[in-house]
Design a protein around this motif. Sequence first.
Motif, mmCIF file in Angstrom:
data_model
loop_
_atom_site.group_PDB
_atom_site.id
_atom_site.type_symbol
_atom_site.label_atom_id
_atom_site.label_comp_id
_atom_site.label_asym_id
_atom_site.label_seq_id
_atom_site.Cartn_x
_atom_site.Cartn_y
_atom_site.Cartn_z
ATOM 1 N N ASP A 79 39.833 46.473 37.897
ATOM 2 C CA ASP A 79 41.230 46.573 38.301
ATOM 3 C C ASP A 79 41.500 45.593 39.429
ATOM 4 O O ASP A 79 40.586 45.067 40.066
ATOM 5 N N VAL A 80 42.765 45.362 39.669
ATOM 6 C CA VAL A 80 43.189 44.383 40.668
ATOM 7 C C VAL A 80 44.045 45.077 41.724
ATOM 8 O O VAL A 80 44.858 45.948 41.400
ATOM 9 N N THR A 81 43.824 44.739 42.983
ATOM 10 C CA THR A 81 44.659 45.238 44.069
ATOM 11 C C THR A 81 45.892 44.350 44.175
ATOM 12 O O THR A 81 45.772 43.144 44.417
ATOM 13 N N VAL A 82 47.046 44.945 43.983
ATOM 14 C CA VAL A 82 48.310 44.212 43.968
ATOM 15 C C VAL A 82 49.032 44.473 45.289
ATOM 16 O O VAL A 82 49.225 45.622 45.686
ATOM 17 N N SER A 83 49.442 43.410 45.980
ATOM 18 C CA SER A 83 50.086 43.581 47.283
ATOM 19 C C SER A 83 51.121 42.496 47.530
ATOM 20 O O SER A 83 50.877 41.318 47.221
#
Length: 218
Positions: A79-83
């Motif tokens: 998964d990817v951390t989206v910010s």
Amino acid sequence: MTDVTLYVVRHGQTYYNIYNKLQGWSNSPLTEKGILDAQRAGDRLKNVTFKTAYCSDTTRAEQTARTILTANEAHSATDVTVSPLFREQFYGYYEGANMDETWYVAGAPHGLPTFKAIVNQYDIGTAKDFLKAADPFHDAENNEEYWTRWDQALDTIRHDSRLEDGDNVLLVSHGNTLLSLMERYGDGAYDLTERPKNGSLTKLALTPADVQVISYNE
């Protein structure tokens, strides 16, 4: 805080890229070529183990990041951390405007009618300041505002408790951001008047106190 390697990929081509429009916090979809850009980046990086992954909260960045992770065969993060901290420069009133026309408006009062002319005479930071001054609402990010946000973004990675020394981190980023990173950390070794390619790879060594450029726009 840890020492990690950032694999920084510029998102795939978008329609705004084709139309030569400024695309900071605004969004346009990936083109068919843009999807291929992401797939090719994924194939290139499929054997790299990424402990974590980050991207901005724009669909072009998130779609590129998820495409790369889907293609990965090295037991990487899934998964990817989206910010929003990782967003491109905010162009304010000029979001979605023609790039050449906008940089003329920003630079012409200073005798510099193009982005290239501004960068050659001054630097990318000054281009940000000129654009904010030209914005009738003054909403565009100036250099100080931009780097306040991006310093927070880099510290987010530095303080990620999942990371250990030597880990690899995927970061899907944006064209002007890559130029800005090269201006700040590249020791003058790179041509900042040429935009990095969609889907290109830049590698950075992120330390607790610094960023060092390993390679750019490959």
